[in-house]
Design a protein around this motif. Structure first.
Motif, PDB file in Angstrom:
ATOM      1  N   GLU A  18      60.387  14.543  -5.298  1.00  5.19           N
ATOM      2  CA  GLU A  18      60.979  14.606  -6.629  1.00  5.19           C
ATOM      3  C   GLU A  18      61.493  16.012  -6.960  1.00  5.19           C
ATOM      4  OE1 GLU A  18      58.086  12.952  -9.335  1.00  5.19           O
ATOM      5  OE2 GLU A  18      57.779  11.232  -8.009  1.00  5.19           O
ATOM      6  N   GLY A  19      60.842  17.024  -6.394  1.00  7.19           N
ATOM      7  CA  GLY A  19      61.258  18.391  -6.661  1.00  7.19           C
ATOM      8  C   GLY A  19      62.384  18.875  -5.771  1.00  7.19           C
ATOM      9  N   GLY A  20      62.731  18.100  -4.757  1.00  8.80           N
ATOM     10  CA  GLY A  20      63.789  18.492  -3.830  1.00  8.80           C
ATOM     11  C   GLY A  20      63.558  17.915  -2.453  1.00  8.80           C
ATOM     12  N   VAL A  21      64.401  18.297  -1.515  1.00  6.84           N
ATOM     13  CA  VAL A  21      64.295  17.809  -0.137  1.00  6.84           C
ATOM     14  C   VAL A  21      63.602  18.871   0.721  1.00  6.84           C
ATOM     15  CG1 VAL A  21      65.545  16.993   1.890  1.00  6.84           C
ATOM     16  CG2 VAL A  21      66.381  16.423  -0.402  1.00  6.84           C
ATOM     17  N   VAL A  22      62.533  18.473   1.392  1.00  7.40           N
ATOM     18  CA  VAL A  22      61.817  19.374   2.293  1.00  7.40           C
ATOM     19  C   VAL A  22      62.391  19.192   3.692  1.00  7.40           C
ATOM     20  CG1 VAL A  22      59.591  19.972   3.297  1.00  7.40           C
ATOM     21  CG2 VAL A  22      59.729  19.266   0.901  1.00  7.40           C
ATOM     22  N   GLY A  23      62.833  20.275   4.310  1.00  4.57           N
ATOM     23  CA  GLY A  23      63.409  20.184   5.642  1.00  4.57           C
ATOM     24  C   GLY A  23      64.851  20.639   5.657  1.00  4.57           C
ATOM     25  N   ASN A  24      65.531  20.282   6.725  1.00  4.54           N
ATOM     26  CA  ASN A  24      66.897  20.771   6.939  1.00  4.54           C
ATOM     27  C   ASN A  24      67.898  19.633   6.842  1.00  4.54           C
ATOM     28  OD1 ASN A  24      69.067  22.352   7.534  1.00  4.54           O
ATOM     29  ND2 ASN A  24      68.491  22.769   9.646  1.00  4.54           N
ATOM     30  N   ILE A  25      68.045  19.108   5.636  1.00  7.13           N
ATOM     31  CA  ILE A  25      68.963  17.982   5.440  1.00  7.13           C
ATOM     32  C   ILE A  25      70.409  18.385   5.712  1.00  7.13           C
ATOM     33  CG2 ILE A  25      69.228  18.417   2.964  1.00  7.13           C
ATOM     34  CD1 ILE A  25      69.439  15.395   2.564  1.00  7.13           C
ATOM     35  N   GLN A  26      70.723  19.666   5.509  1.00 10.15           N
ATOM     36  CA  GLN A  26      72.099  20.128   5.715  1.00 10.15           C
ATOM     37  C   GLN A  26      72.564  19.914   7.155  1.00 10.15           C
ATOM     38  OE1 GLN A  26      69.670  21.921   4.237  1.00 10.15           O
ATOM     39  NE2 GLN A  26      70.486  23.290   2.643  1.00 10.15           N
ATOM     40  N   SER A  27      71.652  20.160   8.121  1.00 11.83           N
ATOM     41  CA  SER A  27      72.040  20.003   9.526  1.00 11.83           C
ATOM     42  C   SER A  27      72.225  18.539   9.897  1.00 11.83           C
ATOM     43  CB  SER A  27      71.005  20.652  10.441  1.00 11.83           C
ATOM     44  OG  SER A  27      69.766  19.983  10.352  1.00 11.83           O
ATOM     45  N   CYS A  28      71.584  17.637   9.145  1.00  6.05           N
ATOM     46  CA  CYS A  28      71.767  16.196   9.376  1.00  6.05           C
ATOM     47  C   CYS A  28      73.120  15.734   8.846  1.00  6.05           C
ATOM     48  CB  CYS A  28      70.646  15.413   8.708  1.00  6.05           C
ATOM     49  SG  CYS A  28      70.645  13.648   9.083  1.00  6.05           S
ATOM     50  N   LEU A  29      73.540  16.311   7.728  1.00 11.21           N
ATOM     51  CA  LEU A  29      74.794  15.902   7.098  1.00 11.21           C
ATOM     52  C   LEU A  29      76.007  16.631   7.667  1.00 11.21           C
ATOM     53  CD1 LEU A  29      73.649  15.828   3.360  1.00 11.21           C
ATOM     54  CD2 LEU A  29      73.856  13.888   4.905  1.00 11.21           C
ATOM     55  N   LYS A  30      75.804  17.825   8.197  1.00 11.94           N
ATOM     56  CA  LYS A  30      76.914  18.645   8.664  1.00 11.94           C
ATOM     57  C   LYS A  30      77.716  17.947   9.762  1.00 11.94           C
ATOM     58  CE  LYS A  30      78.050  23.246  10.429  1.00 11.94           C
ATOM     59  NZ  LYS A  30      77.520  24.537  10.896  1.00 11.94           N
ATOM     60  N   GLY A  31      79.012  17.833   9.536  1.00 12.77           N
ATOM     61  CA  GLY A  31      79.893  17.224  10.529  1.00 12.77           C
ATOM     62  C   GLY A  31      79.954  15.712  10.476  1.00 12.77           C
ATOM     63  N   SER A  32      79.060  15.092   9.682  1.00 13.73           N
ATOM     64  CA  SER A  32      79.053  13.629   9.574  1.00 13.73           C
ATOM     65  C   SER A  32      79.995  13.174   8.472  1.00 13.73           C
ATOM     66  CB  SER A  32      77.632  13.116   9.286  1.00 13.73           C
ATOM     67  OG  SER A  32      76.757  13.400  10.353  1.00 13.73           O
ATOM     68  N   LYS A  33      80.712  12.101   8.738  1.00 15.09           N
ATOM     69  CA  LYS A  33      81.625  11.519   7.750  1.00 15.09           C
ATOM     70  C   LYS A  33      81.001  10.309   7.056  1.00 15.09           C
ATOM     71  CE  LYS A  33      84.962  14.390   8.609  1.00 15.09           C
ATOM     72  NZ  LYS A  33      85.330  15.426   7.616  1.00 15.09           N
ATOM     73  N   ILE A  34      80.045   9.673   7.750  1.00 21.90           N
ATOM     74  CA  ILE A  34      79.391   8.478   7.210  1.00 21.90           C
ATOM     75  C   ILE A  34      77.896   8.743   7.112  1.00 21.90           C
ATOM     76  CG2 ILE A  34      78.820   6.050   7.638  1.00 21.90           C
ATOM     77  CD1 ILE A  34      81.477   5.805   9.125  1.00 21.90           C
TER      78      ILE A  34
END
Length: 269
Positions: free
Chosen positions: A55-71
């Motif tokens: 609830e307070g935010g995302v723990v971990g490296n969500i940016q690297s999961c989303l980076k470069g992905s279109k879907i």
């Protein structure tokens, strides 16, 4: 060139989905909730990162999961059975903030037919039926659907599955142990995990974006008829159904989605 796909939630459904999409030529990356799970997945050749929604935010490296992905396939259920006080909407709102800042153009949200209320007249639910659930989980999933559909930074398709089954996870195993099972005359609404994966793959391959789909294996059996038959075939005790309280339920029309996607359900539940 096939787009890169991010799968949030490499669990019971997400992991075999990752394998299937990879076999179709898509570059995939997924998220899991712990370092231990990530290490196990990476040993299996799965590109995974840790991203735990709180609830307070995302723990971990969500940016690297989303980076470069279109879907993005958002496959993270509320989990209110384990944590009834959890605020699922707040968690997804934090995720949406990251999606808005990423390369994601399309979101496929794995939802549930629990957004529809069970009633005594067993209403037939189509893809156009307006969600009306009043349970805590149903209300929170309804709100998440609304947030995603109304966001103009990306295009969202909602895919609502009825009860998921597979050979290694069948609700009959739990039903047979219960002293009293309600709603014996209600319609049964289930879908095999492999059909879930097939439908997701079809939506992506055919670019069905900005749509809403309900998916359920077509059946005309009541809950009692279905589970009595399955338990007999599996050598389990038949459930003890409560026949004295009037049944409530709904009938999910899975054929509408089948026709729109030109997808045939392949696995009898």
């Amino acid at each position: 060139m096939t787009p890169q796909i991010a799968i949030m939630g490499l669990g019971w459904l997400g992991l075999p989905l990752y394998t299937k999409l990879s076999s179709l030529g898509y570059v995939c990356v997924g998220s899991t909730t712990s370092e231990e799970k990530k290490e196990f997945l990476q040993k299996e050749g799965v590109k995974a990162v840790v991203a735990k929604f709180e609830e307070g935010g995302v723990v971990g490296n969500i940016q690297s999961c989303l980076k470069g992905s279109k879907i993005l396939i958002l496959n993270t259920p509320p989990g209110l059975r384990k944590d009834p006080k959890s605020n699922y909407v707040a968690k997804i709102e934090k995720v949406i903030n990251y999606i808005e800042k990423s390369d994601i153009e399309k979101v496929l949200y794995i939802s549930s037919t629990s957004v529809f209320e069970d009633k005594e007249d067993f209403p037939e639910i189509s893809n156009k039926t307006i969600p009306n659930a009043t349970s805590k989980a149903g209300l929170q999933i309804r709100e998440v659907e609304r947030l995603l559909l109304n966001n103009t930074n990306f295009k969202t398709t909602i895919l609502r599955f009825s009860g998921l089954v597979d050979n290694d996870r069948h609700p009959a195993n739990m039903m047979s142990k219960r002293l009293k099972v309600g709603n014996p005359m209600a319609p049964v609404n289930l879908i095999h995990r492999k059909d879930c994966i097939g439908i997701i793959s079809t939506i992506i391959k055919q670019s069905f974006w900005g749509d809403i789909f309900n998916a359920s294996y077509p059946s005309n059996l009541t809950k009692k008829e279905y589970y009595d038959g399955v338990c007999t075939n599996l050598g389990l005790l038949k459930p003890n159904f409560d026949k004295f309280i009037k049944s409530k339920g709904k009938l999910i029309d899975g054929l509408e989605t089948s026709k729109t996607l030109n997808y045939t359900y392949k696995y009898v539940v």
